[in-house]
Structures are given as structure tokens and as C-alpha cells.
Design an enzyme around this catalytic site. Structure first.
Site, mmCIF file in Angstrom:
data_model
loop_
_atom_site.group_PDB
_atom_site.id
_atom_site.type_symbol
_atom_site.label_atom_id
_atom_site.label_comp_id
_atom_site.label_asym_id
_atom_site.label_seq_id
_atom_site.Cartn_x
_atom_site.Cartn_y
_atom_site.Cartn_z
ATOM 1 C CB ALA A 105 8.704 1.646 0.324
ATOM 2 C CG PHE A 106 7.145 1.435 -5.498
ATOM 3 C CD1 PHE A 106 8.478 1.478 -5.066
ATOM 4 C CD2 PHE A 106 6.797 0.549 -6.363
ATOM 5 C CE1 PHE A 106 9.174 0.235 -5.540
ATOM 6 C CE2 PHE A 106 7.281 -0.390 -6.845
ATOM 7 C CZ PHE A 106 8.663 -0.764 -6.564
ATOM 8 C CE LYS A 107 10.038 -3.573 -3.619
ATOM 9 N NZ LYS A 107 11.030 -2.533 -3.608
ATOM 10 C CG ASP A 108 3.514 1.146 1.629
ATOM 11 O OD1 ASP A 108 3.929 0.193 2.575
ATOM 12 O OD2 ASP A 108 3.990 2.309 2.206
#
Ligand SMILES: *Cc1c(COP(=O)(O)O)cnc(C)c1O
Length: 442
Positions: A105-108
Site C-alpha cells: 500500500a502507498f502508506k508504506d
């Protein structure tokens, strides 16, 4: 660089203080005192720089003296340690893939960056820091992974017992060590409310240094600017340094943290013509841009569940801070369209059949937003890009059957499915006092 609360512009704090607090004591979101403008030379030379050099130049002014320069560089090397490919799917429609990180996920990126900052602050202050976060899915996984085994930092993640996928549950609760997963017998709003109450509770505040890891925290929010700069660098390289190039981004939006970071990148000088905020039927912002009325309704469940938010926190940063409540100026740079689950599923099928590209439900909404704009304005003047924020495997059960059959498992999945990891979690009923007593006694 100092930060102040959107609710009170007299009280300035350092980057360190703002990260450690998460939300200002008056309940307002922190914003930077000014936006640094990058020099023309930086953009002229951007094809000469690697991604780390770019990210360091972008983030440094925001950190100020809170973290020494060499340490910032190390944080950036550790944060951007996976690829961010951009592919033209067809006819000026490009996808920027932000899902190649450890939890897909881009939240990484934001989670890792924040954990490295907190790690540094822990070494400086020598007191344990507790990160408390409620999740409807992706945030929990990214935060768990990003903070796992970080010395001096403990993470408590609250998630709704039936609100997240089994993969997400594994990502949150199978790591253990300093990551505590608490399954709440309630929905996401209940989890969020317990977290909010904990932040305001005097007794809890006495015992803990408590911060949040949602995109309200500037250390989660600001590094998301990198994506937009990296996309620009890649376009410039592909176009053989031809100037001027202007970009349009369609961003699948929920809490509006990602798009708000992009809009700040534009204010720093990045040549972005405008943004498309693509949403599911939780459409407060598309309605606001049409009518000028801000009317959040109750949250509706959709298959793009990371965007099931009707009162997006970061929109206040866009509206009050970046565009100073000027609807005319805002409408010049922000379009917004909403899409239904049926439209989402249909486009996933169509794009796969026609172009052999597999969208996830969130990216599909980004694609739809861009497509809608291009149909209306048939624009070839600009380079147009949508963001793909999660790998489709994360939402496998929501995908059409023939896509489920054809999906390729990314290597990160092995960590979660092939290991002998057990789920370790605490189950709790939806009652703040029980949670509070647990916190005070543990
Ligand atoms: C969090 C999330 C979003 C929404 O991002 P915001 O910054 O909250 O607007 C979109 N897609 C996925 C997959 C997410 O996890």
C-alpha cells in the site's frame, strides 16, 4: 521551519514537537509556517538527480533543525527502498504504482518515514514513545510493518473485528513484539472515537508520550509529496528533458492526505496544472466543489474501503491553509468526481480485458476520474497520471472472478501466507473505560 495549529496561529512548535504530538493540543491539525519554494535550477536539473537526492531536497526544509542532515539522508534511503514505476496504459493515461512496498500500500512510505523520525527522537529524549492508531485496514498494516522492532517505540493498533480483510488482519496482528493489535467489537468509527478520547484523557497523558500515525501526523503526511516529484522526474527523462511539461494527477482520495501533499508540492514549484480528487460515493468534496456547501453525510460502505470517509481531515489543510477559503482559486486547481461500486468493478474488468492491466478498486477510481476529465476536455497538452495506491491482491475477494483467477501473487505475500506466524491480538469490547484501564494498568 515551525508548525502551528490550524485552530490557533500564535503557538509555534518544531517539527519534532509536531510529530510527537500528532494533533495540536487544541485539536487542530499542524501546518508549516510557510511553504518553501524550490529553485528553478532544481527543476531544470531534475533528470540529473537520483530519487534520494530529490526527496532529501524536498523534505529538508520541513524538518529544519529537528534532525541532522546526515540522519535525514539515512531516513530517506531506508524509506524509498522499493520501486515507484510509472507505466502508460494507453492514450496519455499513465499509472504511477505506489504499491511495491512491504505491505503493498502507498502508506508504506509515510509509515516508514515516520517510524524513522520517531526512532531518532527516542534516542534524543530517552523516553518510550507510544503510537496509538485506529485503522480501517491499510494504515494498520503499514504502521505495524514500518514500526516493527523499533527500539523505544510501542504501537497500539485498534481495528474493527469484522471491518477489515483477513490479509489486513494478518498484517496487523502477526508481527507481535512492540506491535499490539487490539480487535474492537465495534466498527471503525468506534475505534477512532476510542483513540480520540485517549488523546484527550489526562491520566493517560500522564503515563504515556502518545502520538498518532494517521495522515494528520505531519511525518505521515509530508513525505507523500515524493510521489509527485518522482513522477515528474520520470516524465522529464522519458521526454528527453523537453520543457515545459505540465502534469495532471488523479488521486483516489479518502482522508485527502495524499492529494493534499501533492497540492503542497505544486505550491513548492512542481509544474502540476491541477488535480482530480477521485472518490467513491462518499462524495462530500465533489459535492462541495459543485455547491460550495460542506455537508458530510454518514459513511457508506464501498469496495474501495480505504476511502470510506465522509469528513476528510486533510481537506481542512487544503481549504484553510493552501487555498485560504478561496473557492474560485481552489476550483482552478481541483476537480473532483465520484464513482459507484458498479462503475469501479466494470472498469476493472474492462481495463484488464482491453489493456491487460489489473487495477485495484482504489486505483480504478483514480483511473475513472482521469478518464472522465479526458473525455470532457480531450487534453493532450498535459501529461496525465493516476495513482495506484494498493496492490489488487489486497482486495482479492472484491475483484471479479476471472481476475481472481489470473492474479499474480507478489513476493511480499509470502511473508504473510507462507510463514508460521500466528495471529496475536487482544479482543476488547467497545468501551472506552475498559480500554483506558487496560492502558493505565499495562
Ligand atoms: C489510505 C488509502 C487511500 C486514501 O488516501 P488518503 O490520503 O486518505 O486520501 C486510497 N487508497 C488506498 C489503497 C489507501 O490505503
Amino acid at each position: 521551519m515551525l508548525y502551528y495549529s490550524l485552530k490557533n496561529n500564535n503557538n509555534f512548535v518544531s517539527f519534532e514537537k509536531a510529530v510527537l504530538k500528532g494533533l495540536a493540543p487544541d485539536g487542530g491539525l499542524y501546518i508549516p509556517e510557510y511553504i518553501p519554494i524550490l529553485k528553478k535550477n532544481f527543476f531544470d536539473q531534475i533528470y540529473n538527480y537520483d530519487i534520494f537526492t530529490i526527496a532529501i531536497s524536498v523534505i529538508k526544509p520541513y524538518i529544519g533543525k529537528s534532525i541532522p542532515d546526515e540522519y535525514i539522508s539515512n531516513i530517506i534511503y531506508d524509506t524509498l527502498n522499493f520501486p515507484f514505476p510509472m507505466i502508460e496504459i494507453h492514450d496519455n493515461i499513465r499509472v504511477l504504482e505506489l504499491f511495491h512496498g512491504p505491505t503493498l500500500a502507498f502508506k508504506d512510505v509515510g509509515a516508514k518515514f515516520m517510524s524513522e523520525c520517531l526512532s531518532f527522537f527516542y534516542k534524543k529524549i530517552g523516553k518510550k514513545i507510544t503510537v496509538l492508531v485506529a485503522t480501517s485496514g491499510d494504515t494498520g498494516g503499514a504502521v505495524a510493518k514500518g514500526f516493527h522492532k523499533k527500539l523505544g517505540i510501542e504501537v497500539i493498533i485498534l481495528y474493527p473485528y469484522n471491518g477489515i480483510s483477513s490479509l489486513q488482519k494478518k498484517q496487523i496482528s502477526s508481527l507481535g513484539d512492540n506491535i499490539l493489535a487490539i480487535e474492537i467489537n465495534g466498527n471503525f468509527d468506534d475505534c477512532q472515537n476510542m483513540v480520540k478520547k485517549a488523546f484527550l484523557d489526562k491520566e493517560i497523558q500522564k503515563k504515556y508520550i502518545l502520538t498518532s500515525a494517521n495522515s494528520i501526523n505531519i511525518a505521515r503526511w509530508i513525505p507523500q509529496m515524493f510521489y509527485y516529484f518522482l513522477a515528474y522526474r520520470q516524465i522529464i527523462i522519458e521526454e528527453k528533458k523537453k520543457h515545459p511539461i505540465e502534469l495532471i494527477f488523479s488521486v483516489p482520495s479518502g482522508n485527502f492526505g495524499n492529494i493534499c501533499a501533492g497540492m503542497m508540492a505544486k505550491k513548492m514549484g512542481l509544474p502540476i496544472k491541477f488535480f482530480i480528487a477521485s472518490t467513491n460515493i462518499n462524495d462530500t468534496i465533489p459535492r462541495f466543489l459543485k455547491s460550495g456547501k460542506y455537508n458530510p453525510t454518514s459513511v457508506k460502505k464501498t469496495i474501495s474501503n480505504a476511502m470510506d470517509i465522509s469528513n476528510p481531515s486533510n481537506f481542512s489543510r487544503i481549504w484553510n491553509f493552501l487555498y485560504k477559503k478561496n473557492i474560485i482559486e481552489l476550483k482552478k486547481v481541483l476537480y473532483s468526481y465520484q464513482f459507484t461500486d458498479k462503475e469501479t468493478i466494470d472498469i476493472i474488468e474492462k481495463v484488464y480485458k482491453k489493456y491487460n492491466y489489473m487495477l485495484d478498486p482504489h486505483g480504478a477510481i483514480g483511473y475513472l476520474g482521469l478518464k472522465k476529465y479526458l473525455q470532457k476536455f480531450n487534453n493532450t497538452l498535459y501529461k496525465t497520471i493516476f495513482l495506484e495506491t494498493a496492490h489488487p491482491i489486497k482486495f482479492l475477494d472484491k475483484m471479479p472472478y476471472f481476475i481472481q483467477k489470473n492474479i499474480v501473487f507478489p513476493k511480499q505475500m509470502k511473508t504473510f501466507f507462507n510463514s508460521k506466524r500466528k495471529i496475536k491480538k487482544i479482543s476488547m469490547i467497545n468501551n472506552f473505560n475498559i480500554f483506558k484501564n487496560w492502558l493505565l494498568e499495562k
